[in-house]
Design an enzyme around this catalytic site. Structure first.
Site, mmCIF file in Angstrom:
data_model
loop_
_atom_site.group_PDB
_atom_site.id
_atom_site.type_symbol
_atom_site.label_atom_id
_atom_site.label_comp_id
_atom_site.label_asym_id
_atom_site.label_seq_id
_atom_site.Cartn_x
_atom_site.Cartn_y
_atom_site.Cartn_z
ATOM 1 N N HIS A 239 9.583 11.967 -25.531
ATOM 2 C CA HIS A 239 10.944 11.538 -25.931
ATOM 3 C C HIS A 239 11.723 12.585 -26.243
ATOM 4 O O HIS A 239 12.731 12.763 -25.616
ATOM 5 C CB HIS A 239 10.542 10.789 -27.391
ATOM 6 C CG HIS A 239 9.876 9.700 -27.022
ATOM 7 N ND1 HIS A 239 10.048 8.536 -26.763
ATOM 8 C CD2 HIS A 239 8.572 9.492 -28.024
ATOM 9 C CE1 HIS A 239 9.054 7.754 -26.916
ATOM 10 N NE2 HIS A 239 8.062 8.174 -27.642
ATOM 11 N N ASP A 240 11.705 13.591 -27.395
ATOM 12 C CA ASP A 240 12.397 14.518 -27.631
ATOM 13 C C ASP A 240 12.588 15.654 -26.585
ATOM 14 O O ASP A 240 13.856 16.159 -26.241
ATOM 15 C CB ASP A 240 11.976 15.384 -28.813
ATOM 16 C CG ASP A 240 12.113 14.150 -30.224
ATOM 17 O OD1 ASP A 240 12.418 13.166 -29.991
ATOM 18 O OD2 ASP A 240 11.732 14.649 -31.269
#
Ligand code: BDR
Ligand code: CA
Length: 302
Positions: A239-240
């Site tokens: 995600h990040d």
């Protein structure tokens, strides 16, 4: 080099994102700002400092919000990132402490120093919303470091409707999306397509350094969490790191312009509702060159 502030709630994928950013020559990480989320503010800050010390980096860390704007903390399940936020893999306390200046003051001062035009609007957003990533160069852009659920298409990952960061502070998310700033949403629609295969950690471990073992152990915990929630998933979503990837190379994704609002009440709290009508518009990532991104990430991380 693009000057950036990376705002995190470290977090295993945050730790990978910080590492990716710091090892990418395209980015000049001028500061890390922390927020409650995956864990308490105290622990996300500790984890951020631990990662920096392992990388022997002295980038300043500034503490931000310890709670949402208008509601109580929604506790994030500790079995995703571990009690310590890093897969229960660190026992040490960081030597360094966070700076005395708050994350909000730091962000405002940096934006003021780098541009005349965005000061007021950035202040409004900065003071109200934790958790997003900015470039502070000559052409300042505002971009989420975390990803928001793009629940018109992808389901949420905490409730059927909401993504973790949005549910953590729906009012703040709605405020940022309505701010008129050039926001890029790197949401579940794209991040759930960037999967780090489970076998990667064996390859990292085989490198045989303390650093490679640490990243392998930490990431294995995250992979195991995915396996628990969704047997057969076979890895973990980056995600990040994808938000950092988009800052490095916007061509990793395709974007569309939408007006995005967040549901603030009821069962669907935290759901993002997008429309081609209405202003302001934000950039929503709708497609990702997942393999190209993964290769790039793997080439940088260790
Ligand atoms: C997001 O929430 C946290 O688990 C991760 O750090 C990521 O930012 C996933 O929805
Ligand atoms: Ca995060």
């Amino acid at each position: 080099m693009k000057p950036v502030i990376v705002d995190v709630d470290t977090g295993i994928d945050d730790a990978l994102a910080i590492t990716y950013a710091l090892k990418s020559p395209e980015l000049d990480v001028i500061g890390l700002t922390t927020c409650f989320g995956n864990n308490s503010l105290e622990n996300t800050t500790r984890s951020t400092l631990v990662i920096l010390e392992r990388l022997r980096k002295t980038v300043p860390v500034y503490m931000g919000a310890d709670k949402p704007l208008k509601r109580g903390i929604t506790k994030f399940p500790l079995n995703v990132h571990g009690e310590d936020g890093l897969g229960n893999n660190f026992s040490e306390n960081p030597v360094r402490e966070a700076e005395a200046e708050s994350a909000v003051d730091f962000i405002i001062s940096q934006v003021k120093a780098s541009t005349r035009n965005y000061t007021n609007s950035s202040r409004a957003v900065n003071e109200s919303c934790p958790g997003y990533y900015k470039s502070t160069g000559d052409n300042p852009s505002f971009q989420r470091s975390d990803h928001y659920g793009w629940c018109s298409v992808a389901p949420g990952n905490v409730t059927p409707y909401s993504e973790a960061n949005i549910l953590a502070d729906p009012e703040a998310a709605d405020y940022v999306f309505s701010s008129g700033l050039p926001v890029t949403i790197v949401g579940l629609d794209v991040t759930m397509k960037t999967i780090l295969p489970a076998a990667t950690t064996d390859e990292w471990r085989a490198i045989g350094t303390d650093e490679s073992r640490f990243y392998a152990d930490m990431t294995d915990f995250y992979i195991q969490a995915y396996e628990t929630f969704e047997p057969g998933f076979g890895g973990c979503a980056l995600h990040d790191p994808l938000a950092v990837g988009v800052a490095i190379d916007p061509d990793f994704v395709k974007r569309e312009e939408w007006n995005v609002k967040v549901v603030l009440d009821g069962e669907e709290t935290g759901r993002t509702v997008a429309s081609a009508e209405g202003e302001p518009k934000v950039q929503v990532c709708t497609e990702v060159k997942a393999e190209q991104f993964l290769d790039h990430f793997l080439g940088r991380i260790l």
